[in-house]
Design an enzyme around this catalytic site. Structure first.
Site, PDB file in Angstrom:
ATOM      1  CG  LEU A  11      -5.537  -4.935   4.247  1.00 57.18           C
ATOM      2  CD1 LEU A  11      -6.363  -5.454   3.071  1.00 57.18           C
ATOM      3  CD2 LEU A  11      -5.002  -6.095   5.077  1.00 57.18           C
ATOM      4  CB  ALA A  12       0.572  -1.414   4.641  1.00 57.21           C
ATOM      5  NE  ARG A  18      -1.210   2.142 -10.248  1.00 52.91           N
ATOM      6  CZ  ARG A  18      -2.509   2.227  -9.997  1.00 52.91           C
ATOM      7  NH1 ARG A  18      -3.243   3.135 -10.612  1.00 52.91           N
ATOM      8  NH2 ARG A  18      -3.075   1.427  -9.125  1.00 52.91           N
ATOM      9  CD  GLN A  74      -0.918 -10.337   0.971  1.00 48.12           C
ATOM     10  OE1 GLN A  74      -0.679  -9.131   0.884  1.00 48.12           O
ATOM     11  NE2 GLN A  74      -1.934 -10.904   0.345  1.00 48.12           N
ATOM     12  CE1 TYR A 102      -8.627  -2.459   1.783  1.00 45.45           C
ATOM     13  CE2 TYR A 102      -9.081  -0.836   0.084  1.00 45.45           C
ATOM     14  CZ  TYR A 102      -9.293  -2.089   0.637  1.00 45.45           C
ATOM     15  OH  TYR A 102     -10.144  -2.952   0.017  1.00 45.45           O
ATOM     16  CG  ASN A 171     -15.693  -1.902  -0.826  1.00 45.94           C
ATOM     17  OD1 ASN A 171     -15.754  -1.457   0.317  1.00 45.94           O
ATOM     18  ND2 ASN A 171     -14.903  -2.903  -1.183  1.00 45.94           N
ATOM     19  CG  ASN A 361      19.396  44.243  21.395  1.00 50.75           C
ATOM     20  OD1 ASN A 361      19.849  43.921  20.301  1.00 50.75           O
ATOM     21  ND2 ASN A 361      18.432  45.133  21.530  1.00 50.75           N
ATOM     22  CB  ALA A 364      22.516  43.507  12.481  1.00 58.67           C
ATOM     23  CE1 TYR A 371      31.454  19.973  13.177  1.00 61.30           C
ATOM     24  CE2 TYR A 371      31.725  21.075  11.068  1.00 61.30           C
ATOM     25  CZ  TYR A 371      31.759  19.920  11.826  1.00 61.30           C
ATOM     26  OH  TYR A 371      32.088  18.735  11.242  1.00 61.30           O
TER      27      TYR A 371
HETATM   28  C1  UD1 Z   1     -10.381  -2.621  -3.312  1.00 56.54           C
HETATM   29  C2  UD1 Z   1     -11.746  -3.310  -3.212  1.00 56.54           C
HETATM   30  C3  UD1 Z   1     -12.777  -2.481  -3.978  1.00 56.54           C
HETATM   31  C4  UD1 Z   1     -12.817  -1.081  -3.404  1.00 56.54           C
HETATM   32  C5  UD1 Z   1     -11.437  -0.450  -3.433  1.00 56.54           C
HETATM   33  C6  UD1 Z   1     -11.455   0.852  -2.667  1.00 56.54           C
HETATM   34  C7  UD1 Z   1     -11.251  -5.696  -3.078  1.00 56.54           C
HETATM   35  C8  UD1 Z   1     -11.256  -6.961  -3.809  1.00 56.54           C
HETATM   36  N1  UD1 Z   1     -11.640  -4.636  -3.789  1.00 56.54           N
HETATM   37  O1  UD1 Z   1      -9.998  -2.658  -4.684  1.00 56.54           O
HETATM   38  O2  UD1 Z   1     -14.057  -3.069  -3.869  1.00 56.54           O
HETATM   39  O3  UD1 Z   1     -13.743  -0.277  -4.135  1.00 56.54           O
HETATM   40  O4  UD1 Z   1     -10.475  -1.301  -2.791  1.00 56.54           O
HETATM   41  O5  UD1 Z   1     -10.226   1.483  -2.791  1.00 56.54           O
HETATM   42  O6  UD1 Z   1     -10.939  -5.669  -1.919  1.00 56.54           O
HETATM   43  N2  UD1 Z   1      -3.357  -5.264  -0.475  1.00 56.54           N
HETATM   44  C9  UD1 Z   1      -2.536  -6.101   0.237  1.00 56.54           C
HETATM   45  N3  UD1 Z   1      -2.302  -7.356  -0.275  1.00 56.54           N
HETATM   46  C10 UD1 Z   1      -2.883  -7.796  -1.413  1.00 56.54           C
HETATM   47  C11 UD1 Z   1      -3.728  -6.917  -2.119  1.00 56.54           C
HETATM   48  C12 UD1 Z   1      -3.959  -5.673  -1.619  1.00 56.54           C
HETATM   49  O7  UD1 Z   1      -1.991  -5.743   1.286  1.00 56.54           O
HETATM   50  O8  UD1 Z   1      -2.626  -8.956  -1.780  1.00 56.54           O
HETATM   51  C13 UD1 Z   1      -3.595  -3.929   0.069  1.00 56.54           C
HETATM   52  C14 UD1 Z   1      -3.084  -2.829  -0.855  1.00 56.54           C
HETATM   53  O9  UD1 Z   1      -1.769  -2.465  -0.495  1.00 56.54           O
HETATM   54  C15 UD1 Z   1      -4.076  -1.697  -0.597  1.00 56.54           C
HETATM   55  C16 UD1 Z   1      -5.361  -2.435  -0.214  1.00 56.54           C
HETATM   56  O10 UD1 Z   1      -4.985  -3.733   0.152  1.00 56.54           O
HETATM   57  O11 UD1 Z   1      -3.693  -0.911   0.519  1.00 56.54           O
HETATM   58  C17 UD1 Z   1      -6.355  -2.470  -1.356  1.00 56.54           C
HETATM   59  O12 UD1 Z   1      -5.815  -3.137  -2.463  1.00 56.54           O
HETATM   60  P1  UD1 Z   1      -6.003  -2.641  -3.937  1.00 56.54           P
HETATM   61  O13 UD1 Z   1      -5.264  -3.538  -4.837  1.00 56.54           O
HETATM   62  O14 UD1 Z   1      -5.782  -1.178  -4.036  1.00 56.54           O
HETATM   63  O15 UD1 Z   1      -7.578  -2.935  -4.136  1.00 56.54           O
HETATM   64  P2  UD1 Z   1      -8.515  -2.279  -5.223  1.00 56.54           P
HETATM   65  O16 UD1 Z   1      -8.355  -3.015  -6.493  1.00 56.54           O
HETATM   66  O17 UD1 Z   1      -8.350  -0.819  -5.221  1.00 56.54           O
END
Ligand code: UD1
Ligand code: MG
Length: 445
Positions: A11-12, A18, A74, A102, A171, A361, A364, A371
């Protein structure tokens, strides 16, 4: 144990606001590799059959980096379950285990991920979550377990009761699910929660409701660390550097002051290599056995041959290939050049677009003038040649094997092997000139 097929989803899609950056968060580098690259590397070590990266709209550069892996977009960020569902089209026909990772947790390791696979197979679970004991559970989802150690639910911090908030098992985010079963679970997830998002974590309680088994695998807390801003980026870089320093030392290299040496994810350091203080290895560097990299050097896309000595204060730029036992000293810059075995380039020199033979060799202050304002040209220096100090070699130019170049020469024509070339104004001495100009009768001693 039979080998179950594996697919990975990374997931990215997060914009990473931030980070305050024009670059998508997952492309910010750690040890010279975008954080997504670290995650893909850890995943690749488990030899998945397929890997799909979920990106957000307009993140073509992430897709380009992720290639040859598939990417899906997405469209709206509606939560982690929605993000995983975006990858369904690429994995419709896949049967086996699907690992969700992630893109912004770059310290995850293959061994941590393997624990999820082992836990799933041991318990024949439909869903396995990666968990860790947090000192400060803060915003992490809490992992709720029953007396047999099965996970009954993951409760997000915002939705947790005060009692659930005291749970320290958190988690980490990575999750392993059985496919195609997982797609039914994900389709049933709603957004009835504090954030109005589709939580992937709800797959756990849904699995339990359907009588399926769940489990958790405990992984090191470090593997769960995510990056949200540049302060966290620096903190994880620090951890990563520490890992790389230890790897180099355990591999047989001496680092005189480890905290001041910076590695890249791919730096290859041989045995009995010594690295002085304040050395930076940018990506693509190989240092062979017994070489010395002295203090204050910067190396990038370069090979340092066996027993060679580099620095102090040397810069090896991309395309540098130093032969065994070569010496490169202070204030020497080398780029796109091969330097033969045992050749010495010890002081104040620029070598660019050159081939230098063995045992030469280079005095210096030698400069290869590569170029002409429009194009780059090559310089070739044969084995055993001697280039006098402060020589300008105007490329394209060839210096034959064993040739000598007089100090201070500007060489514009080829020099045949074994020849002495001197190309500078001849010295003229004017006797008594100083006395005359001072109007003195006698020379002062
Ligand atoms: C999530 C977990 C939480 C866990 C934490 C660990 C859920 C609901 N919660 O929370 O339990 O402790 O990670 O770090 O999963 N992303 C998408 N699309 C989206 C939303 C998120 O690609 O619509 C990706 C984000 O870019 C990120 C990852 O998913 O790489 C996690 O999303 P983030 O919003 O950081 O979840 P947390 O609130 O940290
Ligand atoms: Mg997060």
């Amino acid at each position: 144990m039979t080998k179950t097929a594996l697919a990975c989803i990374v997931l990215a899609a997060g914009r990473g606001t931030r980070m305050r950056s024009d670059l998508p968060k997952v492309l910010h580098p750690l040890a010279g590799l975008p954080m997504l690259g670290h995650v893909l590397k850890a995943a690749a070590a488990l030899t998945p059959e397929r890997t799909v990266v979920v990106t957000g709209p307009g993140m073509e550069d992430v897709a380009k980096f992720a290639a040859p892996h598939d990417t899906v977009t997405q469209k709206m960020q509606q939560g982690t379950a929605d993000a995983v569902l975006a990858a369904q089209s690429k994995l419709k026909d896949f049967s086996g285990e699907v690992l969700v990772l992630y893109g912004d947790t770059p310290l995850v390791t293959a061994s941590a991920l393997q624990k999820l696979r082992d836990a799933r197979q041991a318990a024949d679970a439909a869903v396995v979550v990666a968990a860790f004991e947090a000192e400060e559970p803060a915003a992490y989802g809490r992992v709720v377990t029953d007396e047999d150690g099965q996970v009954t639910a993951i409760v997000e911090a915002l939705d947790a009761t005060p009692e659930q908030k005291t749970i320290r098992l958190c988690n980490a985010g990575m999750m392993l699910m059985k496919s195609p079963l997982m797609w039914d679970l994900l389709a049933a997830i709603d957004n009835n929660n504090a954030k109005r998002e589709y939580y992937l974590t709800d797959a756990v309680s849904l699995a339990r409701e359907r009588g399926l088994k769940t489990a958790h695998a405990e992984i090191p807390a470090e593997a769960a660390l995510g990056i949200n801003d540049r302060v966290e980026l620096a903190a994880l870089e620090h951890i990563m550097q520490q890992r790389l320093r230890e790897k180099a030392m355990r591999g047989g290299a001496t680092l005189q002051d480890p905290q001041t040496v910076y590695f890249s994810h791919d730096t290859a350091i041989g045995r009995d290599v010594t690295v002085g203080a304040n050395v930076i290895f940018a990506p693509g560097v190989t240092v062979e056995d017994g070489a010395q990299i002295r203090a204050f050097c910067h190396l990038e896309e370069a090979r340092v041959g066996k027993g060679a000595i580099v620095g102090p204060f040397a810069r090896l730029r991309p395309g540098t290939d130093l032969g065994a036992g070569a010496h490169v000293g202070n204030f020497v810059e080398i780029k796109k050049s091969a330097v033969g075995a045992g050749t010495k380039i010890n002081h104040l020199t620029y070598i660019g677009d050159a081939e230098i033979g063995a045992g030469a060799n280079i005095g210096a202050g030698t400069i290869t003038c590569n170029y002409d304002g429009f194009r780059k040209h090559r310089t070739s220096i044969g084995d055993g040649a001697f280039i006098g100090s402060n020589t300008a070699l105007v490329a394209p130019v060839e210096i034959g094997a064993g040739a000598f170049i007089g100090a201070g020469s500007v060489i514009t024509d080829n020099v045949p092997p074994g020849t002495l070339a001197v190309a500078r104004g001849r010295q003229v001495n004017f006797e008594n000139w100083a006395r005359k100009i001072r109007g003195e009768k006698k020379d002062k001693p």
